[in-house]
Design an enzyme around this catalytic site. Structure first.
Site, PDB file in Angstrom:
ATOM      1  N   HIS A  53     -15.749 -60.060  21.798  1.00  0.00           N
ATOM      2  CA  HIS A  53     -14.752 -61.251  21.568  1.00  0.00           C
ATOM      3  C   HIS A  53     -13.477 -60.625  20.585  1.00  0.00           C
ATOM      4  O   HIS A  53     -13.476 -59.915  20.015  1.00  0.00           O
ATOM      5  CB  HIS A  53     -15.295 -62.412  20.629  1.00  0.00           C
TER       6      HIS A  53
ATOM      7  N   ASP B 207     -20.313 -67.049  26.327  1.00  0.00           N
ATOM      8  CA  ASP B 207     -20.555 -66.889  28.053  1.00  0.00           C
ATOM      9  C   ASP B 207     -21.769 -66.278  28.193  1.00  0.00           C
ATOM     10  O   ASP B 207     -22.312 -66.267  29.415  1.00  0.00           O
ATOM     11  CB  ASP B 207     -19.442 -66.156  28.668  1.00  0.00           C
TER      12      ASP B 207
HETATM   13  C1  SDX Z   1     -13.861 -66.211  25.661  1.00  0.00           C
HETATM   14  O1  SDX Z   1     -10.165 -66.363  22.789  1.00  0.00           O
HETATM   15  C2  SDX Z   1     -11.263 -66.965  22.822  1.00  0.00           C
HETATM   16  O2  SDX Z   1     -11.490 -67.706  21.818  1.00  0.00           O
HETATM   17  C3  SDX Z   1     -11.831 -66.891  23.980  1.00  0.00           C
HETATM   18  C4  SDX Z   1     -13.090 -67.992  24.324  1.00  0.00           C
HETATM   19  C5  SDX Z   1     -12.982 -69.204  24.060  1.00  0.00           C
HETATM   20  O3  SDX Z   1     -13.764 -70.171  23.754  1.00  0.00           O
HETATM   21  O4  SDX Z   1     -11.797 -69.572  24.514  1.00  0.00           O
HETATM   22  O5  SDX Z   1     -14.011 -67.645  23.129  1.00  0.00           O
HETATM   23  C6  SDX Z   1     -13.878 -67.633  25.449  1.00  0.00           C
HETATM   24  O6  SDX Z   1     -13.166 -65.711  26.626  1.00  0.00           O
HETATM   25  C7  SDX Z   1     -15.168 -65.363  25.425  1.00  0.00           C
HETATM   26  C8  SDX Z   1     -14.796 -63.856  25.880  1.00  0.00           C
HETATM   27  C9  SDX Z   1     -15.348 -63.887  27.053  1.00  0.00           C
HETATM   28  N1  SDX Z   1     -15.013 -62.274  27.985  1.00  0.00           N
HETATM   29  C10 SDX Z   1     -16.077 -61.752  28.102  1.00  0.00           C
HETATM   30  O7  SDX Z   1     -17.478 -61.694  27.778  1.00  0.00           O
HETATM   31  C11 SDX Z   1     -15.593 -60.257  28.758  1.00  0.00           C
HETATM   32  C12 SDX Z   1     -16.392 -59.202  28.169  1.00  0.00           C
HETATM   33  N2  SDX Z   1     -15.488 -58.998  26.807  1.00  0.00           N
HETATM   34  C13 SDX Z   1     -14.417 -57.946  26.797  1.00  0.00           C
HETATM   35  O8  SDX Z   1     -13.565 -58.118  28.015  1.00  0.00           O
HETATM   36  C14 SDX Z   1     -13.795 -58.155  25.520  1.00  0.00           C
HETATM   37  O9  SDX Z   1     -14.639 -58.068  24.487  1.00  0.00           O
HETATM   38  C15 SDX Z   1     -12.650 -59.004  25.248  1.00  0.00           C
HETATM   39  C16 SDX Z   1     -11.771 -59.185  26.221  1.00  0.00           C
HETATM   40  C17 SDX Z   1     -13.405 -60.347  25.025  1.00  0.00           C
HETATM   41  C18 SDX Z   1     -11.988 -58.648  23.583  1.00  0.00           C
HETATM   42  O10 SDX Z   1     -11.390 -57.516  24.232  1.00  0.00           O
HETATM   43  P1  SDX Z   1     -10.668 -56.707  23.079  1.00  0.00           P
HETATM   44  O11 SDX Z   1      -9.771 -57.633  22.293  1.00  0.00           O
HETATM   45  O12 SDX Z   1     -10.188 -55.557  23.832  1.00  0.00           O
HETATM   46  O13 SDX Z   1     -12.138 -56.402  22.045  1.00  0.00           O
HETATM   47  P2  SDX Z   1     -11.954 -55.536  21.099  1.00  0.00           P
HETATM   48  O14 SDX Z   1     -10.573 -55.079  20.462  1.00  0.00           O
HETATM   49  O15 SDX Z   1     -12.742 -56.003  19.909  1.00  0.00           O
HETATM   50  O16 SDX Z   1     -12.672 -54.104  21.410  1.00  0.00           O
HETATM   51  C19 SDX Z   1     -12.977 -53.134  20.552  1.00  0.00           C
HETATM   52  C20 SDX Z   1     -13.608 -52.107  21.266  1.00  0.00           C
HETATM   53  C21 SDX Z   1     -12.791 -51.547  22.603  1.00  0.00           C
HETATM   54  O17 SDX Z   1     -12.736 -50.126  22.194  1.00  0.00           O
HETATM   55  P3  SDX Z   1     -11.885 -49.112  21.657  1.00  0.00           P
HETATM   56  O18 SDX Z   1     -10.472 -49.149  22.365  1.00  0.00           O
HETATM   57  O19 SDX Z   1     -11.999 -49.419  20.288  1.00  0.00           O
HETATM   58  O20 SDX Z   1     -12.340 -47.785  22.058  1.00  0.00           O
HETATM   59  O21 SDX Z   1     -14.834 -52.424  22.164  1.00  0.00           O
HETATM   60  C22 SDX Z   1     -14.518 -52.145  23.576  1.00  0.00           C
HETATM   61  C23 SDX Z   1     -13.008 -51.985  23.681  1.00  0.00           C
HETATM   62  O22 SDX Z   1     -12.786 -51.343  24.702  1.00  0.00           O
HETATM   63  N3  SDX Z   1     -15.163 -53.495  24.309  1.00  0.00           N
HETATM   64  C24 SDX Z   1     -15.977 -53.438  25.002  1.00  0.00           C
HETATM   65  C25 SDX Z   1     -16.577 -54.566  25.350  1.00  0.00           C
HETATM   66  N4  SDX Z   1     -15.708 -55.626  24.781  1.00  0.00           N
HETATM   67  C26 SDX Z   1     -14.804 -54.676  23.951  1.00  0.00           C
HETATM   68  N5  SDX Z   1     -16.697 -52.498  25.606  1.00  0.00           N
HETATM   69  C27 SDX Z   1     -17.734 -52.647  26.583  1.00  0.00           C
HETATM   70  N6  SDX Z   1     -18.030 -54.062  26.824  1.00  0.00           N
HETATM   71  C28 SDX Z   1     -17.284 -55.238  26.299  1.00  0.00           C
HETATM   72  N7  SDX Z   1     -17.703 -56.140  26.558  1.00  0.00           N
END
Ligand code: SDX
Length: 431
Positions: A308, A366
């Site tokens: 998230h 989700d």
């Molecule tokens: C919603 O904003 C909101 O409030 C949204 C929401 C709402 O109610 O409106 O809560 C609804 O959108 C929930 C999120 C749903 N999305 C997913 O489940 C898709 C999978 N999740 C990822 O795409 C991701 O976690 C995000 C988009 C949600 C967040 O992405 P970020 O901001 O890049 O996450 P982060 O900065 O905390 O990541 C930290 C690290 C990164 O690696 P590094 O660059 O540090 O090496 O963790 C990695 C990311 O690449 N990472 C993941 C991951 N999510 C983050 N790696 C593998 N799988 C994942 N799901």
């Protein structure tokens, strides 16, 4: 904005600038940089706005480190356990829990606005049967501005309120019609003797050939899913609605913009993407392969339903959703559902794997909502429309809040320009 005595001092090339600092009810202080460009000739830089407060708000508060989510100060766990969706809608719209009389009046208003203008049925017929329901919802909600002219004047508080009621009331009808259209079944009209969640389930699953009895456990779970998705601070789709509204666009166009943004798999589309991922994994023994892919920086694969932008501990909504998932699956006798087995093992592995623990990747809302909706019989293509239906009250509450601020202006971010400097046009024979 409250006055403040606190300031932060910024020094640029020997010159100092005092920036007002405001303290919130909860959460981090904010630096007011509105005059920085005029004083220092510099912009701030924050792609994705993750360190930027875009507005003042009194609606929802999230503490990502502590896993806290409140609506008008009430913790989401209390609202999910003790309240119900239409009462939460009233709370988000008006800022206080309703009295019994206020709630009865509000529920009666919403119930009596659930029908769609009969001529709007023609819009559905323009889509292919295999159209994604989100494409239909974006189109039909945008088209509402062509039918409900008496609630598009954003400067008239009464028209703003009527538009809010119409959107909250009609979204379940539109979502159900989008579903029925894609499966080739006749539309089912809303009924005024059913509660909001039961009405939606019946509009989705009733067929003319037989009576449809709503199971109270399923309608309770449906209502809880609506409540848990109602609002979530300044997320991508809410920010889209606010930016669209800042230009003076009508409420139906603004909500259609929010639906379009929510569709993305990184946002509201994650519940559909999560179930499709679980189906692709298929069995518990294939989980390690996908965990490895999620860790591989060269692989764009992400574990859908994990992680998230804000929550860096458990998403409090996921905790409540998980309880509902167990109830629904036990009721439906599908606790042995192979998809659920994969989901439960994936959750266990991810929660204990150092990579995910270090990066604080926990199941989000989700992850479990998709499992419940699948068990209820919804196709994955209906997961995000249900999220959009639920979030409409959040979008419209934030829209109303922004319009009620007489100082609000059209949103206009700037940029860090790294393109070409000014250069002369070269005629084609000289290129
Ligand atoms: C919603 O904003 C909101 O409030 C949204 C929401 C709402 O109610 O409106 O809560 C609804 O959108 C929930 C999120 C749903 N999305 C997913 O489940 C898709 C999978 N999740 C990822 O795409 C991701 O976690 C995000 C988009 C949600 C967040 O992405 P970020 O901001 O890049 O996450 P982060 O900065 O905390 O990541 C930290 C690290 C990164 O690696 P590094 O660059 O540090 O090496 O963790 C990695 C990311 O690449 N990472 C993941 C991951 N999510 C983050 N790696 C593998 N799988 C994942 N799901």
């Amino acid at each position: 904005m409250s006055e403040t005595q606190k300031t932060a001092t910024l020094t640029i090339d020997g010159a100092t600038y005092d920036l007002p600092v405001y303290s919130p009810t909860s959460g981090p202080d904010v630096l007011d940089i509105r005059k920085l460009y005029g004083q220092a000739g510099v912009f701030t830089y924050d792609p994705g706005f993750t360190s930027t407060a875009s507005c003042e708000s009194t609606i929802t508060y999230i503490d990502g480190e502590e896993g806290i989510l409140t609506h008008r100060g009430y913790p989401i766990g209390d609202l999910a356990g003790k309240s119900h969706y239409l009462e939460v809608c009233y709370l988000l719209l008006y800022g206080a829990l309703p009295t019994a009389a206020e709630l009865e009046d509000f529920e009666s208003t919403i119930t009596r606005h659930t029908m769609l203008h009969e001529q709007m049925v023609n819009f559905f017929r323009g889509f292919r049967r295999d159209a994604h329901p989100m494409a239909i919802m974006v189109g039909v909600v945008g088209a509402m501005s062509a039918f409900y002219h008496d609630s598009t004047d954003i400067n008239d508080p009464r028209q703003r309120e009527i538009a809010s009621h119409r959107l909250i009331a009609k979204m379940p009808t539109i979502a159900a019609m989008a579903y029925k259209y894609t499966i080739g079944q006749p539309f089912v009209s809303p009924r005024n003797d059913l509660d909001y969640a039961s009405n939606f389930l019946r509009m989705c699953f009733a067929v003319p050939a037989e009576d449809y009895e709503v199971n109270p456990i399923l309608s309770r779970a449906m209502d809880r899913i609506f409540t848990l998705h109602a609002d979530h601070e300044q997320n991508a789709s809410t920010s889209t609605v606010r930016l669209a509204s800042s230009s003076g666009a009508n409420p139906f166009a603004c909500i259609a913009a929010g639906i379009a943004c929510l569709w993305g798999p990184a946002h509201g589309g994650a519940n559909q993407a999560c179930l499709e991922m679980l189906k692709e994994i298929g069995s518990v023994d294939r989980i390690p392969e996908y965990i490895a892919r999620a860790k591989d920086k060269n692989d764009p694969f992400r574990l859908m339903g994990f992680g998230h932008r804000v929550y860096k501990n458990m998403d409090p909504r996921a905790t409540v959703m998980k309880e509902s998932a167990d109830e629904v699956l036990e009721l439906l006798g599908v606790e042995d559902n192979p998809l659920l087995q994969v989901a439960k093992e994936l959750e266990h592995i991810a929660l204990n794997d150092p990579y995910f623990k270090d990066k604080k990747l926990f199941p989000n809302v989700d992850f479990y909502s998709g499992i419940i909706l699948e068990a209820m019989g919804f196709p994955t293509s209906m997961f995000t429309p249900i999220f959009a239906l639920s979030r409409t009250v959040g979008w419209i509450s934030q829209w109303k809040e922004q319009l009620s601020d007489p100082a609000h202006k059209i949103g206009r971010p700037r940029q860090l320009y790294l393109g070409e400097d000014v250069r002369s046009y070269a005629d084609i024979e000289n290129r």
